[in-house]
Design a protein around this motif. Structure first.
Motif, PDB file in Angstrom:
ATOM      1  N   LEU A   4       0.930  -0.979  -0.309  1.00  0.00           N
ATOM      2  CA  LEU A   4       0.012  -0.105  -0.149  1.00  0.00           C
ATOM      3  C   LEU A   4       0.697   1.316  -0.265  1.00  0.00           C
ATOM      4  O   LEU A   4       0.286   2.267  -0.426  1.00  0.00           O
ATOM      5  CB  LEU A   4      -0.882   0.430   1.168  1.00  0.00           C
ATOM      6  N   THR A   5       2.023   1.256   0.811  1.00  0.00           N
ATOM      7  CA  THR A   5       2.877   2.521   0.973  1.00  0.00           C
ATOM      8  C   THR A   5       3.420   2.754  -0.615  1.00  0.00           C
ATOM      9  O   THR A   5       3.455   3.594  -0.588  1.00  0.00           O
ATOM     10  CB  THR A   5       3.616   1.727   1.866  1.00  0.00           C
ATOM     11  N   LEU A   6       3.912   1.252  -1.343  1.00  0.00           N
ATOM     12  CA  LEU A   6       4.876   1.803  -1.996  1.00  0.00           C
ATOM     13  C   LEU A   6       3.708   1.781  -3.458  1.00  0.00           C
ATOM     14  O   LEU A   6       4.168   3.258  -3.998  1.00  0.00           O
ATOM     15  CB  LEU A   6       5.550  -0.028  -2.459  1.00  0.00           C
ATOM     16  N   GLY A   7       2.365   1.677  -3.128  1.00  0.00           N
ATOM     17  CA  GLY A   7       1.492   2.017  -4.063  1.00  0.00           C
ATOM     18  C   GLY A   7       1.308   3.786  -3.988  1.00  0.00           C
ATOM     19  O   GLY A   7       1.551   4.571  -5.366  1.00  0.00           O
ATOM     20  N   VAL A   8       1.472   3.777  -2.941  1.00  0.00           N
ATOM     21  CA  VAL A   8       0.844   5.654  -3.063  1.00  0.00           C
ATOM     22  C   VAL A   8       2.284   6.438  -3.447  1.00  0.00           C
ATOM     23  O   VAL A   8       2.310   7.410  -3.728  1.00  0.00           O
ATOM     24  CB  VAL A   8       0.257   5.768  -1.788  1.00  0.00           C
TER      25      VAL A   8
END
Length: 187
Positions: A4-8
């Motif tokens: 999720l963090t990498l996507g954002v």
């Protein structure tokens, strides 16, 4: 939470290139061409969305803070305003006379609204991350382009149509929110 963090982060930094790092963007376009650059941008956006969706689903909703009791009510209003602003760049309307980058302002309203109703870590990463991206993106665009030129006044009927369309999209999203995202916004 890592996906999720990498996507954002991927979403944010890919958007920051044309807004704040025009030299890098122009260098890439010179090397690979305009259409391949756009294809790469689209591919990175698709990857970011994939990481955000799968990262959200995989993340355990651990509480970080207790949202205020009035948060859900504020969320409803802020998301509605956010949706209206999100679609404001497209038709001629008077909202663009107030907000230089209404779509990004819409993301900020949407994100802040969701942070008032959701206190889990994954919500802070998603909604806080995208709110931060939209705020930084707005700053970068103002720095790159200066203050946007205010468009000519538009007929009020265009504003009414925009607000009605925003209400329709809001209703559709509210009614399908649990089916789409697994969360009933009115529970």
């Amino acid at each position: 939470m890592i996906k999720l963090t990498l996507g954002v982060l991927l979403w944010s930094f890919t958007h920051f290139v044309p807004a704040g790092f025009t030299g890098l963007r122009n260098g890439l376009v010179r090397k690979i061409g305009e259409n391949p650059y756009k294809g790469l941008f689209t591919l990175l956006m698709a990857l970011a969305i994939y990481l955000i969706i799968t990262g959200w689903k995989a993340a355990v909703p651990e509480s970080l803070y207790l949202p205020p009791a009035w948060g859900r009510h504020a969320t409803s209003l802020l998301v509605l305003i956010g949706l209206i602003l999100f679609f404001a760049p497209y038709p001629a309307n008077n909202i663009k006379r107030v907000f230089g980058h209404p779509q990004l302002m819409g993301v900020i309203f949407w994100g802040v609204g969701h942070l008032l109703a959701n206190g889990e870590i994954r919500s802070v990463i998603l909604f806080g991350g995208l709110t931060t991206w939209a705020a930084v993106e707005t700053f970068l665009l103002y720095r790159r382009d200066g203050t946007p030129v205010r468009p000519e006044p538009a007929p009020i009927k265009n504003d009414v149509i925009l607000v009605v369309a925003g209400l329709i999209v809001y209703a559709a999203l509210a009614l399908s929110h649990e089916w789409l995202f697994g969360v009933n916004p009115f529970a």
